[in-house]
Write a protein that holds these residues in place. Structure first.
Motif, short mmCIF file in Angstrom:
data_model
loop_
_atom_site.label_atom_id
_atom_site.label_comp_id
_atom_site.label_asym_id
_atom_site.label_seq_id
_atom_site.Cartn_x
_atom_site.Cartn_y
_atom_site.Cartn_z
N GLU A 27 0.80 -1.20 -0.23
CA GLU A 27 0.04 0.13 0.10
C GLU A 27 0.76 1.06 0.05
O GLU A 27 2.02 1.08 0.65
CB GLU A 27 -0.78 -0.12 1.34
N ASP B 165 0.56 5.63 0.42
CA ASP B 165 -0.70 6.70 0.72
C ASP B 165 0.15 8.14 -0.02
O ASP B 165 0.84 7.91 -0.65
CB ASP B 165 -0.81 6.99 2.16
N GLN C 264 -5.92 5.89 0.72
CA GLN C 264 -5.95 7.29 1.64
C GLN C 264 -5.35 6.94 2.94
O GLN C 264 -4.52 8.01 3.38
CB GLN C 264 -7.48 7.68 1.80
N VAL C 265 -5.66 5.80 3.64
CA VAL C 265 -5.06 5.59 4.96
C VAL C 265 -4.61 4.02 4.84
O VAL C 265 -5.37 3.15 4.32
CB VAL C 265 -6.35 5.75 5.77
#
Ligand code: 5RP
Length: 228
Positions: free
Chosen positions: A91, A93, A130-131
């Motif tokens: 991931e 951000d 986003q998070v």
């Protein structure tokens, strides 16, 4: 449907793997990460391998792939700095902070990234969040600490699961275990990394905020997006 929209996830990985070649500094030792996207990058390196005197790698798997191409692999201890480290992420951000370690190589990845002036992250667009926290957070741990660390993550609202391979605990390249922590929302990655890194028994937490990406090449239906 246009041609770009038809690209598969593997094709997106190949696209960003090739796009990362522009960040390789000719004549310099290159830092190379781990994973299926990095494998595409290593395959693309074949085109320019004469310009690469050597690489430092974050896993046995990447080392083998680099050597198969004829690129010498050096020990990280033999290198004082790298201008560029190229790696994937689970991931990322908007600030370039990442979750890494889906391939269990997070400790060596953080060590090699810390040698580099520039971290070039390559990923398909599904990794952009986003998070941080939808992807279960990998944490490399000393086995005797796994249960108490599980309780500490539970106090933060997470559920830690020991990563298994073939029905037994996975053993990392460093001889340790991995906890995958589900259910976290990591809104302040730097503070989280600082906190968890000092818990006894944590070898490496898979939040990369100190070693965040300087540039991210995201493969999407519309081509390669560069975030920096
Ligand atoms: C390995 C990693 C990888 O970079 C991450 O899991 C992404 O892998 P892939 O490119 O296969 O999606 O952190 O420890």
């Amino acid at each position: 449907m246009n041609q770009a929209a038809a690209l598969s996830q593997d094709e997106l990985k190949q696209l960003v793997g090739r796009a990362a070649l522009q960040y390789v500094v000719p004549g310099e030792i290159l830092g190379v990460g781990t994973g299926s996207t990095v494998n595409c990058f290593i395959d693309a390196l074949a085109q320019i391998k004469a310009q690469i005197p050597g690489a430092v790698s974050s896993s046995e798997a990447s080392t083998q792939r680099l050597r198969a191409l004829g690129i010498p692999v050096l020990e990280a201890a033999a290198v004082q700095r790298l201008s560029v480290y190229v790696d994937g992420a689970d991931e990322i951000d908007g600030q370039g902070c990442m979750i890494k370690g889906g391939g269990a190589a997070l400790t060596r990845e953080k060590i090699v990234a810390a040698l580099a002036e520039r971290f070039v992250c390559i990923a398909d667009a599904s990794k952009r969040v986003q998070v941080l926290g939808r992807f279960p957070l990998p944490v490399e741990v000393i086995p005797m600490a796994a249960a108490q660390l599980g309780r500490r993550f539970a106090a933060l609202g997470g559920q830690a699961r020991l990563r298994l391979k073939d029905g037994v605990p996975l053993v990392t390249d460093n001889g340790q275990h991995i906890l995958d922590v589900h259910g976290l929302q990591i809104g302040a990655p730097l503070a989280f990394e600082n906190e968890v890194s000092q818990w006894p028994g944590v070898v490496t937490v898979g939040v990369f905020a100190h070693q965040r990406a300087s540039v991210c090449l995201l493969g999407s239906a519309s081509g390669v997006q560069t975030l920096s």
